[in-house]
Design an enzyme around this catalytic site. Structure first.
Site, PDB file in Angstrom:
ATOM      1  N   ALA A  10       0.869  -1.229   0.125  1.00  0.00           N
ATOM      2  CA  ALA A  10       0.034   0.064  -0.021  1.00  0.00           C
ATOM      3  C   ALA A  10       0.781   1.283   0.024  1.00  0.00           C
ATOM      4  O   ALA A  10       0.341   2.405   0.293  1.00  0.00           O
ATOM      5  CB  ALA A  10      -1.004  -0.022   1.257  1.00  0.00           C
ATOM      6  N   SER A  12       2.580   2.526  -2.514  1.00  0.00           N
ATOM      7  CA  SER A  12       2.608   3.133  -3.831  1.00  0.00           C
ATOM      8  C   SER A  12       1.341   2.613  -4.830  1.00  0.00           C
ATOM      9  O   SER A  12       0.546   1.671  -4.582  1.00  0.00           O
ATOM     10  CB  SER A  12       3.674   3.122  -4.672  1.00  0.00           C
ATOM     11  OG  SER A  12       3.858   1.642  -4.865  1.00  0.00           O
ATOM     12  N   GLY A  13       1.230   3.404  -5.844  1.00  0.00           N
ATOM     13  CA  GLY A  13       0.373   2.583  -7.116  1.00  0.00           C
ATOM     14  C   GLY A  13      -1.082   2.524  -6.624  1.00  0.00           C
ATOM     15  O   GLY A  13      -1.675   3.132  -5.835  1.00  0.00           O
ATOM     16  N   GLY A  15      -2.145  -0.098  -4.629  1.00  0.00           N
ATOM     17  CA  GLY A  15      -2.467  -0.307  -3.140  1.00  0.00           C
ATOM     18  C   GLY A  15      -2.689   0.935  -2.274  1.00  0.00           C
ATOM     19  O   GLY A  15      -3.458   1.131  -1.430  1.00  0.00           O
ATOM     20  N   TYR A 190       6.480 -12.628 -14.402  1.00  0.00           N
ATOM     21  CA  TYR A 190       5.655 -11.732 -13.823  1.00  0.00           C
ATOM     22  C   TYR A 190       4.271 -12.231 -14.338  1.00  0.00           C
ATOM     23  O   TYR A 190       3.244 -12.554 -13.477  1.00  0.00           O
ATOM     24  CB  TYR A 190       6.021 -10.313 -14.032  1.00  0.00           C
ATOM     25  CG  TYR A 190       4.580  -9.285 -13.804  1.00  0.00           C
ATOM     26  CD1 TYR A 190       4.296  -9.130 -12.571  1.00  0.00           C
ATOM     27  CD2 TYR A 190       3.645  -9.073 -14.861  1.00  0.00           C
ATOM     28  CE1 TYR A 190       3.332  -8.113 -12.293  1.00  0.00           C
ATOM     29  CE2 TYR A 190       2.793  -8.310 -14.598  1.00  0.00           C
ATOM     30  CZ  TYR A 190       2.392  -7.894 -13.423  1.00  0.00           C
ATOM     31  OH  TYR A 190       1.291  -6.938 -13.163  1.00  0.00           O
TER      32      TYR A 190
HETATM   33  P1  NDP Z   1       3.643  -0.489  -7.849  1.00  0.00           P
HETATM   34  O1  NDP Z   1       4.871  -0.904  -8.083  1.00  0.00           O
HETATM   35  O2  NDP Z   1       3.208   1.036  -7.608  1.00  0.00           O
HETATM   36  O3  NDP Z   1       3.113  -0.984  -6.277  1.00  0.00           O
HETATM   37  C1  NDP Z   1       3.693  -2.441  -5.751  1.00  0.00           C
HETATM   38  C2  NDP Z   1       3.489  -2.509  -4.509  1.00  0.00           C
HETATM   39  O4  NDP Z   1       4.309  -3.671  -4.146  1.00  0.00           O
HETATM   40  C3  NDP Z   1       4.663  -1.415  -3.906  1.00  0.00           C
HETATM   41  O5  NDP Z   1       3.933  -0.906  -2.682  1.00  0.00           O
HETATM   42  C4  NDP Z   1       5.825  -2.188  -3.511  1.00  0.00           C
HETATM   43  O6  NDP Z   1       6.522  -1.674  -2.299  1.00  0.00           O
HETATM   44  C5  NDP Z   1       5.283  -3.344  -3.124  1.00  0.00           C
HETATM   45  N1  NDP Z   1       6.028  -4.831  -2.892  1.00  0.00           N
HETATM   46  C6  NDP Z   1       6.888  -5.073  -3.601  1.00  0.00           C
HETATM   47  N2  NDP Z   1       7.492  -6.053  -3.581  1.00  0.00           N
HETATM   48  C7  NDP Z   1       7.251  -6.245  -2.067  1.00  0.00           C
HETATM   49  C8  NDP Z   1       7.617  -7.001  -1.085  1.00  0.00           C
HETATM   50  N3  NDP Z   1       8.585  -8.166  -1.062  1.00  0.00           N
HETATM   51  N4  NDP Z   1       6.897  -7.200   0.051  1.00  0.00           N
HETATM   52  C9  NDP Z   1       5.887  -6.106   0.305  1.00  0.00           C
HETATM   53  N5  NDP Z   1       5.495  -5.153  -0.765  1.00  0.00           N
HETATM   54  C10 NDP Z   1       6.191  -5.256  -1.926  1.00  0.00           C
HETATM   55  O7  NDP Z   1       2.674  -1.342  -8.741  1.00  0.00           O
HETATM   56  P2  NDP Z   1       1.032  -1.159  -9.149  1.00  0.00           P
HETATM   57  O8  NDP Z   1       0.473  -0.285  -8.104  1.00  0.00           O
HETATM   58  O9  NDP Z   1       1.028  -0.971 -10.591  1.00  0.00           O
HETATM   59  O10 NDP Z   1       0.856  -2.721  -8.658  1.00  0.00           O
HETATM   60  C11 NDP Z   1      -0.089  -3.209  -7.718  1.00  0.00           C
HETATM   61  C12 NDP Z   1      -1.065  -4.323  -8.439  1.00  0.00           C
HETATM   62  O11 NDP Z   1      -1.548  -4.186  -9.462  1.00  0.00           O
HETATM   63  C13 NDP Z   1       0.105  -5.624  -8.829  1.00  0.00           C
HETATM   64  O12 NDP Z   1      -0.315  -6.871  -8.348  1.00  0.00           O
HETATM   65  C14 NDP Z   1       0.046  -5.389 -10.032  1.00  0.00           C
HETATM   66  O13 NDP Z   1       0.317  -6.724 -10.754  1.00  0.00           O
HETATM   67  C15 NDP Z   1      -1.333  -5.236 -10.527  1.00  0.00           C
HETATM   68  N6  NDP Z   1      -1.614  -4.549 -11.724  1.00  0.00           N
HETATM   69  C16 NDP Z   1      -1.053  -3.115 -12.095  1.00  0.00           C
HETATM   70  C17 NDP Z   1      -1.204  -2.770 -13.363  1.00  0.00           C
HETATM   71  C18 NDP Z   1      -0.731  -1.568 -14.013  1.00  0.00           C
HETATM   72  O14 NDP Z   1      -0.932  -1.506 -15.187  1.00  0.00           O
HETATM   73  N7  NDP Z   1      -0.027  -0.829 -13.159  1.00  0.00           N
HETATM   74  C19 NDP Z   1      -2.363  -3.608 -14.375  1.00  0.00           C
HETATM   75  C20 NDP Z   1      -2.841  -4.755 -14.010  1.00  0.00           C
HETATM   76  C21 NDP Z   1      -2.538  -5.291 -12.674  1.00  0.00           C
HETATM   77  P3  NDP Z   1       7.586  -0.613  -2.342  1.00  0.00           P
HETATM   78  O15 NDP Z   1       6.780   0.794  -2.350  1.00  0.00           O
HETATM   79  O16 NDP Z   1       8.432  -0.750  -1.120  1.00  0.00           O
HETATM   80  O17 NDP Z   1       8.397  -0.699  -3.634  1.00  0.00           O
END
Ligand code: NDP
Length: 345
Positions: A10, A12-13, A15, A190
């Site tokens: 949660a 970034s992005g 979450g 992925y």
């Molecule tokens: P972001 O990279 O913005 O968010 C990913 C989040 O996952 C970040 O908060 C990151 O933490 C966290 N994260 C990564 N590795 C770990 C770990 N080992 N433990 C805990 N947290 C972790 O990407 P999105 O918001 O785009 O992605 C969110 C979801 O949406 C994903 O499941 C993705 O597959 C899905 N999705 C995204 C799409 C898109 O177009 N963007 C399209 C379809 C699905 P940190 O901030 O510390 O890096």
């Protein structure tokens, strides 16, 4: 009482946008399960989330010890669990060599699938105990894992094959780092992990929906081309991808809009409720009350075992998964092997 929702990744992005959308209703307490505490704290603050609406707890999905520690901490906090959102993910499309989790699983499948698999399994009893009228487990999926779509057909395509790499522990030593046993490809890893996410949601539904009353769902929130997910991609891709999605494929969706979609799935809102999210909290609480007492006229987003998507006018619909992502036999095998890998069997 307020609903209590755990959201992984949660910071970034999607979450963060979902955490914000739920916190803003004033009806939810969000537990932000994040690997970087400070980043999460800054993100919540800059998103304008009020302190009383969230708690940050450390969770690194790339370590099964950390997952177990998180579950212990969460149980000790005595907060209820009404909704669990498995959202975090890593995407490593330019990696030439595999990297690994603490236990030695290839990082994308290890984080996106295995970490979440253990988390969801260990928290299932807390979800089951919830006295909230709606209890849900949401695992974020993706169009890219679905080979029945245009985006899912961009090579390398997802393919779990006969699962020989997963069976071997994705270690890259005695077995391949890839689920299908093939050569390492970060983009494919992925996509494969997302297929596992969608298979896992359906297997949860088959095993536990009737017994527990928990609603299991997955969703594709749209292409959120601006998030950190693409941080490992080459700079040219990162520059061109958002306008390409906006103007050519028209699949682009903003982080805010995607967060509202996921929040809808978490809150059981019907598809016309995009607009209602902007209404007063009194209206929202009435709406929630209505949906929680099952009187909601539009049953959309309340069904278990479903992969949700949104069309161009932001209306939700029950989407078809690809043949592989809806293969019940494969789902069962992924479940059984994953159980062994995370130490549950
Ligand atoms: P972001 O990279 O913005 O968010 C990913 C989040 O996952 C970040 O908060 C990151 O933490 C966290 N994260 C990564 N590795 C770990 C770990 N080992 N433990 C805990 N947290 C972790 O990407 P999105 O918001 O785009 O992605 C969110 C979801 O949406 C994903 O499941 C993705 O597959 C899905 N999705 C995204 C799409 C898109 O177009 N963007 C399209 C379809 C699905 P940190 O901030 O510390 O890096």
């Amino acid at each position: 009482r307020k609903g209590s929702v755990v959201i992984t990744g949660a910071s970034s992005g999607l979450g963060l946008a979902t955490a914000k959308a739920l916190a803003e209703t004033g009806k939810w307490h969000v537990i932000m399960a994040c690997r970087d505490y400070l980043k999460a704290a800054r993100a919540a603050k800059s998103a304008g989330m009020a302190k009383e609406n969230y708690t940050i707890m450390h969770l690194d999905l790339a370590s099964l010890d950390s997952v177990r520690q998180f579950v212990d901490n969460f149980k000790r906090s005595e907060m209820p669990l009404d909704v669990l959102v498995c959202n975090a993910a890593v995407y490593l499309p330019t990696a030439k060599e595999p990297t690994y989790t603490a236990e030695g699983f290839e990082l994308s499948v290890g984080t996106n699938h295995l970490g979440h698999f253990l988390l969801a399994r260990l928290l299932l009893e807390d979800l089951q105990k919830s006295d909230y009228p709606s209890k849900r487990l949401i695992i974020v999926g993706s169009i890219t894992g679905n080979t029945n779509t245009l985006a899912g057909n961009v090579p390398p395509k997802a393919n779990l094959g006969d699962l020989r790499g997963l069976q071997g522990g994705l270690s890259g030593l005695n077995s391949s780092a890839m689920i299908d046993g093939g050569d390492f490809d970060g983009a494919k890893a992925y996509k494969d992990s997302k297929v596992c996410n969608m298979l896992t949601m359906q297997e949860f539904h088959r095993r536990y929906h009737e017994e527990t009353g928990i609603t299991f769902s997955s969703l594709y929130p749209g292409c959120i081309a601006t998030t950190g997910l693409f941080r490992e991609h080459i700079p040219l891709f990162r520059t061109l991808f958002p306008p390409f999605q906006k103007y050519i494929t028209k699949g682009f969706v903003s982080e805010d809009e995607a967060g509202k979609r996921l929040a809808q799935v978490a809150m059981k809102f019907g598809h016309n409720d995009n607009k209602s999210m902007k209404f007063s909290s009194v209206f929202i609480s009435h709406l929630l009350l209505l949906s929680f007492t099952q009187v909601v006229s539009d049953p959309s987003l309340t069904k278990s075992g479903v992969y949700w998507s949104w069309n161009k006018t932001s209306a939700s619909f029950e989407n078809q998964l690809s043949q592989e992502a809806s293969d019940a036999e494969k789902a069962r095998r992924v479940w059984d092997i994953s159980e062994k890998l995370v130490g549950l069997a």
